[in-house]
Design an enzyme around this catalytic site. Structure first.
Site, short mmCIF file in Angstrom:
data_model
loop_
_atom_site.label_atom_id
_atom_site.label_comp_id
_atom_site.label_asym_id
_atom_site.label_seq_id
_atom_site.Cartn_x
_atom_site.Cartn_y
_atom_site.Cartn_z
N HIS A 166 0.62 -1.08 -0.02
CA HIS A 166 0.05 -0.05 0.00
C HIS A 166 0.82 1.36 0.13
O HIS A 166 1.57 1.52 1.07
CB HIS A 166 -1.03 0.07 1.11
CG HIS A 166 -1.84 -1.13 1.27
ND1 HIS A 166 -2.30 -1.92 2.46
CD2 HIS A 166 -2.55 -1.83 0.24
CE1 HIS A 166 -2.87 -2.93 2.14
NE2 HIS A 166 -3.09 -2.88 0.66
N GLU A 169 1.37 3.84 2.87
CA GLU A 169 2.10 3.50 4.04
C GLU A 169 3.51 3.44 3.70
O GLU A 169 4.23 2.52 3.91
CB GLU A 169 1.54 1.88 4.07
CG GLU A 169 0.02 1.84 4.48
CD GLU A 169 -0.62 0.56 4.38
OE1 GLU A 169 0.19 -0.44 4.66
OE2 GLU A 169 -1.75 0.49 4.39
N HIS A 259 3.61 -3.07 6.91
CA HIS A 259 2.40 -2.06 6.57
C HIS A 259 2.46 -1.13 7.64
O HIS A 259 3.08 -1.04 8.51
CB HIS A 259 1.22 -3.05 6.24
CG HIS A 259 1.05 -3.78 5.08
ND1 HIS A 259 0.32 -3.66 4.29
CD2 HIS A 259 1.78 -5.12 5.08
CE1 HIS A 259 0.16 -4.47 3.47
NE2 HIS A 259 1.01 -5.34 3.73
N GLU A 335 2.30 -4.33 11.24
CA GLU A 335 1.67 -2.90 11.20
C GLU A 335 2.38 -1.80 11.97
O GLU A 335 2.57 -2.24 13.40
CB GLU A 335 0.16 -3.10 11.56
CG GLU A 335 -0.54 -4.25 10.74
CD GLU A 335 -1.01 -3.73 9.18
OE1 GLU A 335 -0.65 -2.40 8.97
OE2 GLU A 335 -1.67 -4.33 8.57
#
Length: 375
Positions: A166, A169, A259, A335
């Site tokens: 993504h 990110e 991410h 994350e």
């Protein structure tokens, strides 16, 4: 005064900037997609002028919970990024700041340009134990870079590390700088011992097109690459297809996908618990790795994260799930927050490029400590 975003990674639509105290803006959607949240723009000729910037379409963005307790980042030199007064009210994101000089940048998170990506690849290529290969092209014709660190002797653990599926990110590629900085440091004893048993295959940026275009979540075709791993195609997701084909050729014993999360102010890991082949052994591997990362970094925690999928109910289009099932290996998603961390806050910078880099370094220690359990 003017506002511009026609540069690498830029994203903003200027509705009205005639009044510095009421600048009206919108975030552009990803091409061929309804995703939007990433912004990055420059304000010009506004030194010593109190500015109020209102992003009108914030309420329709992809993750509105991401605006709660969020502060935008700003920079004069595009190296040091700091947080500025931001609030979410009446469906609008309001950023207020008085620039000290005539040129200042504002962004959702510290940007990571494709030019800096090229510097990162060149730095890696200069290391005698790192081989750089181009394994395919994106839809816009950009190179897909694969870094192989260490020799490929038979029997070694094959560790894949990928990031920035993504593109908004950007913390993922800042993390890569820290990770690669340590993995390419010949004086680091942990790295030296790790390469005795492990070969690393690293994709620092899975989505170069989206990165350059200023997208939040998709590639040039509007495809969310982290939903393309079950059936990637050359027409829609050549980036995933190139990487998965290479994985099929080489094999995978461990996969780490990096991410960022818009809403949660924590660093955490999401595993592949819901895949059909999940076992108690895989759970023990995952638990062990997380425990080692907790030891390696106070910025990492295990109390808060995503809900765990029920057995057999994992979304198999997601990278971590698809790779864990396809290669019968341990795979996980790291994350990081767009906001500050709840437990270890930094009032000036929040979660920052520097802290991403330190977490990347810490992950090397966690891989080293758990290397004998990863296969």
């Amino acid at each position: 005064m003017s506002i511009s975003s026609h540069f690498d990674g830029g994203n903003i639509e200027v509705l009205d900037c005639s009044d510095p105290s009421n600048i009206q803006l919108n975030i552009r959607k990803d091409n061929n997609s309804d995703f939007y949240q990433w912004f990055y723009f420059r304000i010009n000729n506004a030194a010593n002028t109190p500015c109020k910037m209102v992003i009108q379409n914030a309420a329709g963005s992809s993750y509105t919970e991401g605006w709660e307790n969020y502060e935008a980042v700003a920079s004069y030199d595009r190296e040091h990024w700091f947080r500025v007064d931001t609030r979410y009210e009446d469906g609008q994101l309001v950023i207020q700041h008085e620039p000290e000089i005539n040129s200042m940048y504002f962004a959702y998170f510290a940007p990571y340009s494709m030019d800096r990506h090229a510097d990162l690849i060149a730095y890696a290529a200069s290391n005698c134990e790192c081989e750089v290969d181009v394994i395919g092209q994106t839809l816009d014709g950009r190179d897909m870079d694969l870094l192989t660190i260490g020799d490929e002797a038979e029997g070694k653990l094959k560790c894949w590390v990928i990031g920035r599926q993504h593109p908004g990110e950007t913390m993922a590629e800042w993390w890569m700088e820290g990770f690669l900085g340590r993995m390419l440091d010949e004086s680091d004893p942990v790295r030296r011992e790790l390469l005795e048993t492990t070969t690393f295959y690293v994709i620092p940026n899975m989505n170069p097109d989206g990165s350059f275009r200023g997208h939040l979540r998709t590639n040039a075709a509007g495809a969310n690459l982290n939903r393309e791993w079950e059936t990637p195609t050359a027409q829609n997701s050549p980036e995933v297809l190139a990487v998965r084909n290479k994985m099929d050729e080489i094999g995978v014993d461990f996969c780490f996908d990096v991410h960022g999360d818009e809403a949660l102010p924590y660093n955490f890991i999401a595993g592949a618990e819901g895949i059909p082949s999940w076992t108690a052994e895989k759970q023990a591997q995952l638990d062990n790795f997380q425990a080692e990362l907790v030891k390696a970094s106070p910025d990492f925690q295990t109390e808060v994260g995503y809900p765990v999928s029920a057995p057999g109910e994992a979304n198999m289009t997601v990278c971590t799930h698809a790779i864990a099932e396809r290669f019968n290996c341990l795979a996980m998603t790291l994350e990081m927050p767009f906001k500050d961390t709840e437990q270890t806050p930094d009032t000036e910078q929040g979660w920052s490029p520097e802290r991403c880099q330190r977490l990347g370094e810490a992950c090397v220690s966690a891989i080293f400590a758990s290397r004998h359990t990863l296969r």
